[in-house]
Design a protein around this motif. Structure first.
Motif, PDB file in Angstrom:
ATOM      1  N   VAL A   1       7.868  -7.927   4.365  1.00  0.00           N
ATOM      2  CA  VAL A   1       7.289  -8.416   5.500  1.00  0.00           C
ATOM      3  C   VAL A   1       8.421  -7.983   6.395  1.00  0.00           C
ATOM      4  O   VAL A   1       9.242  -7.257   6.167  1.00  0.00           O
TER       5      VAL A   1
ATOM      6  N   ASP B   1      -1.587 -13.336  -0.682  1.00  0.00           N
ATOM      7  CA  ASP B   1       0.299 -12.778  -0.779  1.00  0.00           C
ATOM      8  C   ASP B   1       0.623 -13.445  -1.465  1.00  0.00           C
ATOM      9  O   ASP B   1       1.735 -13.320  -2.401  1.00  0.00           O
TER      10      ASP B   1
ATOM     11  N   ILE C   1       1.168 -12.512   8.203  1.00  0.00           N
ATOM     12  CA  ILE C   1       1.016 -12.528   7.162  1.00  0.00           C
ATOM     13  C   ILE C   1      -0.057 -12.858   6.936  1.00  0.00           C
ATOM     14  O   ILE C   1      -0.514 -13.975   6.943  1.00  0.00           O
TER      15      ILE C   1
END
Length: 176
Positions: A114, A145, A141
């Motif tokens: 990230v 995922d 985010i």
């Protein structure tokens, strides 16, 4: 240059997040049990490294039923995946006090790279002589995922829980 170690001051730090609920409002939450550390060259945070962990079962949204659901297998599955972790792979200065923080985030047993935005607040001594440093971290985010895929369709269209999670993290470190 010598390596300096820093530990998070949890009483002056918070790990927060927001996610859309019913497609039109943001729901806020945080984690109440967490640890973080940093390593720097002296008191210079350029190229610092960071580690972080939070207990998934410490999630707090202000509603016990919702928190229980978040801790369950539908979301964090805190019994099987008790820790959320982050290990930095880069901390690069953009301009002034603004940095890009990259690293490996692990949630629900899934690790993804990230990229987050960070603002370094500086270094100062508190009234008791402790050297402190401040860091604000923001980013987004996608919860899917990381295998957090539970949702419920709404009669009016859309879904109950948004996919995008906004992170809002305030860290105050104490120099060792």
């Amino acid at each position: 240059m010598s390596t300096t170690k820093w530990a998070v001051d949890p009483s002056h730090s918070e790990i927060g997040f927001k996610v859309k609920h019913m497609m039109f409002t943001n729901l806020s939450g945080n984690f109440t049990a967490f640890e973080a550390a940093a390593e720097t060259n002296d008191e210079n945070f350029d190229n610092a490294s960071f580690t972080f962990s939070a207990k998934a079962d410490s999630v707090n949204t202000g509603n016990a039923d919702r928190d229980g659901h978040l801790k369950s297998g539908d979301f964090f599955d805190a019994e099987n995946y008790p820790d959320i972790t982050f290990t930095s792979t880069g901390f690069s200065k953009n301009q002034g006090d603004y940095y890009t923080l990259t690293g490996d985030l692990t949630i629900h047993g899934v690790t993804k790279s990230v990229t987050l935005d960070a603002e370094f607040g500086g270094v100062a001594k508190d009234p008791w002589g402790n050297v402190k440093a401040g860091l604000s971290v923001t980013g987004k985010i996608n919860r899917k995922d990381f295998g957090l895929t539970w949702n419920s369709a709404l009669e009016t269209g859309g879904v109950l829980v948004g996919e995008e999670v906004k992170l809002n993290i305030e860290l105050q470190f104490v120099k060792h």
